[in-house]
Design a protein around this motif. Structure first.
Motif, PDB file in Angstrom:
ATOM      1  N   GLY A 116       0.768  -1.234   0.000  1.00  0.00           N
ATOM      2  CA  GLY A 116       0.000   0.000   0.000  1.00  0.00           C
ATOM      3  C   GLY A 116       0.798   1.283   0.000  1.00  0.00           C
ATOM      4  O   GLY A 116       0.215   2.368   0.170  1.00  0.00           O
ATOM      5  N   ALA A 117       2.107   1.193  -0.182  1.00  0.00           N
ATOM      6  CA  ALA A 117       2.930   2.411  -0.187  1.00  0.00           C
ATOM      7  C   ALA A 117       4.117   2.237  -1.133  1.00  0.00           C
ATOM      8  O   ALA A 117       4.532   1.121  -1.456  1.00  0.00           O
ATOM      9  N   MET A 118       4.643   3.363  -1.570  1.00  0.00           N
ATOM     10  CA  MET A 118       5.812   3.376  -2.455  1.00  0.00           C
ATOM     11  C   MET A 118       7.039   3.762  -1.633  1.00  0.00           C
ATOM     12  O   MET A 118       7.258   4.936  -1.331  1.00  0.00           O
ATOM     13  N   PRO A 119       7.870   2.790  -1.241  1.00  0.00           N
ATOM     14  CA  PRO A 119       9.062   3.119  -0.462  1.00  0.00           C
ATOM     15  C   PRO A 119      10.150   3.725  -1.341  1.00  0.00           C
ATOM     16  O   PRO A 119      10.118   3.609  -2.575  1.00  0.00           O
ATOM     17  N   PHE A 120      11.095   4.388  -0.692  1.00  0.00           N
ATOM     18  CA  PHE A 120      12.273   4.880  -1.428  1.00  0.00           C
ATOM     19  C   PHE A 120      12.963   3.683  -2.071  1.00  0.00           C
ATOM     20  O   PHE A 120      13.268   2.700  -1.396  1.00  0.00           O
ATOM     21  N   PRO A 121      13.241   3.735  -3.379  1.00  0.00           N
ATOM     22  CA  PRO A 121      13.738   2.554  -4.087  1.00  0.00           C
ATOM     23  C   PRO A 121      15.241   2.327  -3.998  1.00  0.00           C
ATOM     24  O   PRO A 121      15.771   1.435  -4.675  1.00  0.00           O
ATOM     25  N   GLY A 122      15.932   3.115  -3.186  1.00  0.00           N
ATOM     26  CA  GLY A 122      17.388   3.029  -3.174  1.00  0.00           C
ATOM     27  C   GLY A 122      17.975   3.983  -4.197  1.00  0.00           C
ATOM     28  O   GLY A 122      17.256   4.686  -4.922  1.00  0.00           O
ATOM     29  N   TRP A 123      19.299   4.003  -4.266  1.00  0.00           N
ATOM     30  CA  TRP A 123      19.956   5.025  -5.064  1.00  0.00           C
ATOM     31  C   TRP A 123      20.182   4.660  -6.526  1.00  0.00           C
ATOM     32  O   TRP A 123      20.506   5.523  -7.343  1.00  0.00           O
ATOM     33  N   ALA A 124      19.982   3.400  -6.880  1.00  0.00           N
ATOM     34  CA  ALA A 124      20.249   2.982  -8.259  1.00  0.00           C
ATOM     35  C   ALA A 124      19.501   3.824  -9.301  1.00  0.00           C
ATOM     36  O   ALA A 124      20.098   4.232 -10.306  1.00  0.00           O
ATOM     37  N   ALA A 138      25.354  11.442   3.541  1.00  0.00           N
ATOM     38  CA  ALA A 138      24.114  12.130   3.187  1.00  0.00           C
ATOM     39  C   ALA A 138      23.108  11.166   2.567  1.00  0.00           C
ATOM     40  O   ALA A 138      21.903  11.232   2.840  1.00  0.00           O
ATOM     41  N   ARG A 139      23.599  10.234   1.766  1.00  0.00           N
ATOM     42  CA  ARG A 139      22.713   9.240   1.159  1.00  0.00           C
ATOM     43  C   ARG A 139      22.109   8.326   2.220  1.00  0.00           C
ATOM     44  O   ARG A 139      20.917   8.000   2.179  1.00  0.00           O
ATOM     45  N   ARG A 140      22.929   7.916   3.161  1.00  0.00           N
ATOM     46  CA  ARG A 140      22.413   7.050   4.228  1.00  0.00           C
ATOM     47  C   ARG A 140      21.369   7.778   5.056  1.00  0.00           C
ATOM     48  O   ARG A 140      20.329   7.213   5.402  1.00  0.00           O
ATOM     49  N   ALA A 141      21.630   9.047   5.362  1.00  0.00           N
ATOM     50  CA  ALA A 141      20.680   9.826   6.159  1.00  0.00           C
ATOM     51  C   ALA A 141      19.368  10.023   5.401  1.00  0.00           C
ATOM     52  O   ALA A 141      18.279   9.905   5.986  1.00  0.00           O
ATOM     53  N   PHE A 142      19.466  10.300   4.114  1.00  0.00           N
ATOM     54  CA  PHE A 142      18.261  10.497   3.304  1.00  0.00           C
ATOM     55  C   PHE A 142      17.434   9.217   3.270  1.00  0.00           C
ATOM     56  O   PHE A 142      16.220   9.241   3.502  1.00  0.00           O
ATOM     57  N   ALA A 143      18.087   8.097   2.979  1.00  0.00           N
ATOM     58  CA  ALA A 143      17.369   6.829   2.875  1.00  0.00           C
ATOM     59  C   ALA A 143      16.731   6.437   4.204  1.00  0.00           C
ATOM     60  O   ALA A 143      15.610   5.911   4.238  1.00  0.00           O
ATOM     61  N   ALA A 144      17.436   6.711   5.311  1.00  0.00           N
ATOM     62  CA  ALA A 144      16.895   6.356   6.627  1.00  0.00           C
ATOM     63  C   ALA A 144      15.663   7.182   6.972  1.00  0.00           C
ATOM     64  O   ALA A 144      14.758   6.706   7.670  1.00  0.00           O
TER      65      ALA A 144
END
Length: 226
Positions: A116-124, A138-144
């Motif tokens: 039921g939701a669209m999660p962040f798909p990662g950085w690829a 910064a990428r780790r913080a954003f994804a978290a």
């Protein structure tokens, strides 16, 4: 004369706190409202695109005067929908790193929906210019911090009905693409809403897709100028 307020709308996976760096760089007294959109930070996992539009219009209507509505990425469509719904209250629309969808199109049906939701798909999907200015921390913080976007938002249908939206001036801020590229896309008919807009200015910013994170001071200067 009442000063115009800035209504700030973050793209997918972001809540209102994404604008904290920009707001802190604005001149004292500059009224800015960073909207936490329903389903993106308020715990409402069943939120719809209509719910988000209601929240945006509430922010516009609460202003003492006119509003400059700023949309980032997918929320460029929300900002444009606000101009459509309130052409007399929205004095300008600022689009950052995105373009408004046309009437009848899905809002942001870009990635897989899970439970039921669209999660962040990662950085690829964002390798290259989109994320070039985000280092690993910064990428780790954003994804978290990324908030899964409810399906009712991502797959909601954009509704536009008032031709007066084309009279509202638009400023297109170009982060991971250039103004020249944007002009080509508009001229080619790839962005039909902006092709019909009567006043479109393009502003370059040297950043990836999330300048509010990586270039908040520069983005604040651009917003103050428009």
């Amino acid at each position: 004369m009442t000063e115009q307020q800035l209504v700030l709308l973050g793209g997918l996976w972001l809540d209102g706190s994404a604008w904290a760096g920009v707001v802190s760089e604005l001149a004292p007294g500059r009224h800015a409202v960073a909207v936490t959109l329903p389903g993106q930070g308020d715990g409402n996992t069943s939120a719809t695109l209509a719910d988000q539009m209601t929240a945006v219009l509430a922010a516009v209507d609460a202003g003492a005067g006119e509003s400059v509505v700023v949309g980032h990425s997918a929320a460029c469509s929300l900002a444009w929908m606000a101009a459509d719904a309130r052409p007399g209250r929205v004095s300008k629309v600022v689009l950052i790193g995105g373009f408004p969808s046309a009437d009848g199109e899905r809002y942001a049906d870009f990635f897989e929906v899970i439970d039921g939701a669209m999660p962040f798909p990662g950085w690829a999907p964002f390798e290259g210019a989109d994320a070039a200015d985000l280092d690993e921390p910064a990428r780790r913080a954003f994804a978290a911090a990324a908030i899964p976007v409810p399906e009712g938002v991502a797959r909601g249908v954009v509704a536009l009905s008032d031709e007066r939206r084309f009279d509202v001036p638009v400023v297109l801020v170009c982060p991971e693409f250039t103004p020249a590229q944007a002009r080509e896309w508009i001229a080619a008919g790839d962005v039909p809403e902006l092709a019909r807009a009567k006043h479109v200015d393009l502003v370059d910013i040297d950043s990836g897709h999330w300048p509010m994170v990586t270039r908040p001071a520069e983005l604040a200067r651009i917003l103050a100028a428009v």
